[in-house]
Design a protein around this motif. Sequence first.
Motif, PDB file in Angstrom:
ATOM      1  N   LEU A 248      48.234  34.673  -2.045  1.00  0.00           N
ATOM      2  CA  LEU A 248      48.165  33.722  -3.156  1.00  0.00           C
ATOM      3  C   LEU A 248      49.496  33.007  -3.343  1.00  0.00           C
ATOM      4  CD1 LEU A 248      46.221  35.348  -6.146  1.00  0.00           C
ATOM      5  CD2 LEU A 248      45.664  33.272  -4.906  1.00  0.00           C
ATOM      6  N   ARG A 249      50.587  33.802  -3.300  1.00  0.00           N
ATOM      7  CA  ARG A 249      51.905  33.251  -3.637  1.00  0.00           C
ATOM      8  C   ARG A 249      52.448  32.352  -2.527  1.00  0.00           C
ATOM      9  NH1 ARG A 249      57.180  34.616  -3.416  1.00  0.00           N
ATOM     10  NH2 ARG A 249      56.810  36.430  -2.116  1.00  0.00           N
ATOM     11  N   ARG A 250      52.291  32.767  -1.271  1.00  0.00           N
ATOM     12  CA  ARG A 250      52.950  32.040  -0.177  1.00  0.00           C
ATOM     13  C   ARG A 250      52.060  30.942   0.413  1.00  0.00           C
ATOM     14  NH1 ARG A 250      58.048  31.854   0.821  1.00  0.00           N
ATOM     15  NH2 ARG A 250      57.427  31.215   2.905  1.00  0.00           N
ATOM     16  N   ILE A 251      50.760  31.163   0.444  1.00  0.00           N
ATOM     17  CA  ILE A 251      49.882  30.250   1.182  1.00  0.00           C
ATOM     18  C   ILE A 251      48.966  29.449   0.262  1.00  0.00           C
ATOM     19  CG2 ILE A 251      48.153  30.093   3.037  1.00  0.00           C
ATOM     20  CD1 ILE A 251      50.926  31.164   3.924  1.00  0.00           C
ATOM     21  N   VAL A 252      48.269  30.139  -0.650  1.00  0.00           N
ATOM     22  CA  VAL A 252      47.221  29.446  -1.405  1.00  0.00           C
ATOM     23  C   VAL A 252      47.794  28.587  -2.533  1.00  0.00           C
ATOM     24  CG1 VAL A 252      45.153  29.731  -2.800  1.00  0.00           C
ATOM     25  CG2 VAL A 252      45.510  31.195  -0.806  1.00  0.00           C
ATOM     26  N   LEU A 253      48.623  29.190  -3.411  1.00  0.00           N
ATOM     27  CA  LEU A 253      49.120  28.417  -4.557  1.00  0.00           C
ATOM     28  C   LEU A 253      49.955  27.201  -4.145  1.00  0.00           C
ATOM     29  CD1 LEU A 253      49.818  31.073  -7.354  1.00  0.00           C
ATOM     30  CD2 LEU A 253      48.109  29.263  -7.329  1.00  0.00           C
ATOM     31  N   PRO A 254      50.870  27.321  -3.143  1.00  0.00           N
ATOM     32  CA  PRO A 254      51.620  26.110  -2.768  1.00  0.00           C
ATOM     33  C   PRO A 254      50.711  24.961  -2.332  1.00  0.00           C
ATOM     34  CG  PRO A 254      52.627  28.025  -1.770  1.00  0.00           C
ATOM     35  CD  PRO A 254      51.337  28.494  -2.391  1.00  0.00           C
ATOM     36  N   GLN A 255      49.593  25.287  -1.688  1.00  0.00           N
ATOM     37  CA  GLN A 255      48.681  24.221  -1.285  1.00  0.00           C
ATOM     38  C   GLN A 255      47.839  23.745  -2.453  1.00  0.00           C
ATOM     39  OE1 GLN A 255      46.677  24.632   2.619  1.00  0.00           O
ATOM     40  NE2 GLN A 255      47.798  26.539   2.793  1.00  0.00           N
ATOM     41  N   ALA A 256      47.459  24.691  -3.326  1.00  0.00           N
ATOM     42  CA  ALA A 256      46.669  24.323  -4.503  1.00  0.00           C
ATOM     43  C   ALA A 256      47.492  23.417  -5.419  1.00  0.00           C
ATOM     44  CB  ALA A 256      46.210  25.572  -5.247  1.00  0.00           C
ATOM     45  N   MET A 257      48.826  23.636  -5.429  1.00  0.00           N
ATOM     46  CA  MET A 257      49.695  22.853  -6.304  1.00  0.00           C
ATOM     47  C   MET A 257      49.545  21.352  -6.066  1.00  0.00           C
ATOM     48  SD  MET A 257      51.266  24.639  -8.408  1.00  0.00           S
ATOM     49  CE  MET A 257      52.816  24.021  -9.019  1.00  0.00           C
ATOM     50  N   ARG A 258      49.338  20.994  -4.794  1.00  0.00           N
ATOM     51  CA  ARG A 258      49.227  19.579  -4.465  1.00  0.00           C
ATOM     52  C   ARG A 258      48.059  18.947  -5.233  1.00  0.00           C
ATOM     53  NH1 ARG A 258      47.226  16.429  -0.376  1.00  0.00           N
ATOM     54  NH2 ARG A 258      45.994  18.141   0.454  1.00  0.00           N
ATOM     55  N   VAL A 259      46.989  19.722  -5.372  1.00  0.00           N
ATOM     56  CA  VAL A 259      45.812  19.233  -6.096  1.00  0.00           C
ATOM     57  C   VAL A 259      46.010  19.372  -7.607  1.00  0.00           C
ATOM     58  CG1 VAL A 259      43.335  19.641  -6.451  1.00  0.00           C
ATOM     59  CG2 VAL A 259      44.327  19.815  -4.173  1.00  0.00           C
ATOM     60  N   MET A 260      46.775  20.429  -8.005  1.00  0.00           N
ATOM     61  CA  MET A 260      46.897  20.742  -9.430  1.00  0.00           C
ATOM     62  C   MET A 260      47.938  19.899 -10.168  1.00  0.00           C
ATOM     63  SD  MET A 260      46.558  24.807  -8.864  1.00  0.00           S
ATOM     64  CE  MET A 260      47.931  25.181  -9.925  1.00  0.00           C
ATOM     65  N   VAL A 261      48.990  19.463  -9.451  1.00  0.00           N
ATOM     66  CA  VAL A 261      50.096  18.802 -10.145  1.00  0.00           C
ATOM     67  C   VAL A 261      49.694  17.517 -10.875  1.00  0.00           C
ATOM     68  CG1 VAL A 261      52.270  17.561  -9.781  1.00  0.00           C
ATOM     69  CG2 VAL A 261      52.003  19.872  -8.930  1.00  0.00           C
ATOM     70  N   PRO A 262      48.944  16.606 -10.252  1.00  0.00           N
ATOM     71  CA  PRO A 262      48.616  15.388 -11.011  1.00  0.00           C
ATOM     72  C   PRO A 262      47.871  15.664 -12.319  1.00  0.00           C
ATOM     73  CG  PRO A 262      48.200  15.058  -8.687  1.00  0.00           C
ATOM     74  CD  PRO A 262      48.504  16.514  -8.854  1.00  0.00           C
ATOM     75  N   PRO A 263      46.786  16.473 -12.322  1.00  0.00           N
ATOM     76  CA  PRO A 263      46.131  16.716 -13.612  1.00  0.00           C
ATOM     77  C   PRO A 263      46.992  17.521 -14.589  1.00  0.00           C
ATOM     78  CG  PRO A 263      45.001  17.893 -11.837  1.00  0.00           C
ATOM     79  CD  PRO A 263      45.995  16.997 -11.194  1.00  0.00           C
ATOM     80  N   ILE A 264      47.833  18.451 -14.081  1.00  0.00           N
ATOM     81  CA  ILE A 264      48.678  19.196 -15.021  1.00  0.00           C
ATOM     82  C   ILE A 264      49.739  18.262 -15.615  1.00  0.00           C
ATOM     83  CG2 ILE A 264      50.445  21.013 -15.188  1.00  0.00           C
ATOM     84  CD1 ILE A 264      48.691  22.810 -13.592  1.00  0.00           C
ATOM     85  N   GLY A 265      50.232  17.334 -14.800  1.00  0.00           N
ATOM     86  CA  GLY A 265      51.160  16.324 -15.318  1.00  0.00           C
ATOM     87  C   GLY A 265      50.512  15.539 -16.451  1.00  0.00           C
TER      88      GLY A 265
END
Lengths: 256, 290
Positions: free
Chosen positions: B198-215
């Motif tokens: 989760l920490r090294r592989i999944v979340l860093p990639q999920a962040m790309r999708v998550m950052v715009p809506p969280i912004g």
Amino acid sequence: MTKDIIVKAVDVTKLYGPFTALDKVSLEIAKGEVCCIIGPSGSGKSTFLRCINQLEKMNSGAIWVNDELVGYRREGNNLHEINDADMARQRRRVGMVFQRFNLFPHMTALENVMEGPVQVLKEPVAEVRKRAEDILARVGLSDKISHYPSQLSGGQQQRVAIARAMCMRPDLILFDEPTSALDPELVSEVLDVMKDLAASGMTMIVVTHELGFARNVANTVAFMEAGKMVEIGPASEVLTSPKSPRTAEFIKAVHS
Amino acid sequence: MSTADVTSSTNDQKYEIAHLKLVPKRHIGRMIAAAIVLLILAAIVRAFSVGQIEWSYVRDFLFAPAILDGLKSTLIMTVAAMGLGIILGVVIAIMRVSGNPVLSSIAIGYVWIFRGAPALLQLMIWFNLALIFPTMGIPGLFEFRTVDIMTPFVAAMLGLGISQGAYTSEVVRSGLLSVDSGQYEAARAIGMTQFKMLRRIVLPQAMRVMVPPIGNEVIGMVKLTSLASVIQYSEILHNAQIIYFANTRVLELLLVACFWYLVVVTLLSIGQYYIERYFGRGSKSITASM
């Protein structure tokens, strides 16, 4: 069970609902052996390969890697599923190369190769970097180490994926149709790397449709159909004078 | 002259226009529309300039200590409520996708309740909790009077953060779902545990999708904190209100508050651009510009 058997699978059975994907498949692979598993689509080749490192759970049967029971622990007359950490520890000994490469897109080629040894095996970064650079040079990608996967061709990505598996220094590498997703002109660069790896003594199980590779590189060829291990034997025998008529038909169909 | 000659000479003339200048089509409709919109805009600007607004009050109160203090409280509340929202969002999202039916049902219920009730109402419930629970604590261990701990700050942070968590959990969940199943398999195949994967592989990639809506949600939260003025939390709108209750310059002070909201939102938008660029590394759109 003798010392230099790396993989021993006994009666591996896998059901998807009413569908039998694997029907009592057994196999034995010795250290340094290259085994190609061939057969039509849906015959269970990939499923069997994925059972070996427990990406797929079997319904019955048992698999040993290096004489260690994979995924389960015997308690009395039951086999209990092992926990997450133990499963992870077992998988460290087995490399895997996927049809669709599955490189980590947010890491460069070098970072992809270093990730396992640094994060999982906790080896010193400097040492791993040296080794990763050597391995990437060996697969012919010295000039691509700081490229991201999206900047590489399919063949280059698959060679990085092989380097990633090699850098873990596993006892065994599993290849799940490693050239099936590649453009035809990129297939040979990947097969050459695999040939080189086989020559260096790595134990390999390769699910493939490349009968040429099987003939030139494999020691053993196994033919699977409808979840059953139909025939297994020395590569030259199975490919030139198969015992089963189904194997003969398949080989003839692939060649025509 | 034969008929054939006539045809060929007219044909020659017909093809001799290739050197002429190409004039683009006139977009009459667009020009009219633009003129109308500009006219309306000019009328609005004029209305504000001749309206009974004392612009000197706007100027004088722009940097007034009470306004700047309010701005600081607004920013603190944004960080506190959004921080709580993100933590809850990640936890609820992981509960939701975990195979555990109890955890995933609780996650669904959480989103249902806290996304369903208006944020303002939730703030008021937290703030008035003392009415039904005069004291809080673990019996025999410790106990507080609810009015002592449920300050405007705490009530606003809980109300805004918990309802934000319901929204953010959906963003996190869509981020987790966006990561290809091959990535999970590759991470397991090199021997990663679930947590490390989760920490090294999944979340860093999920962040790309998550950052715009969280912004987007952070920007939304900056403005949502104004709700806390209702429960006496001294953020910028509350302080502006206190001033205009005294000097009756209502619109001037509302414009002052509006100015600061715009400043903060602008700065956050710029920050969002850089964060998106960081998490987008390795993806096609970035490499194209490299």
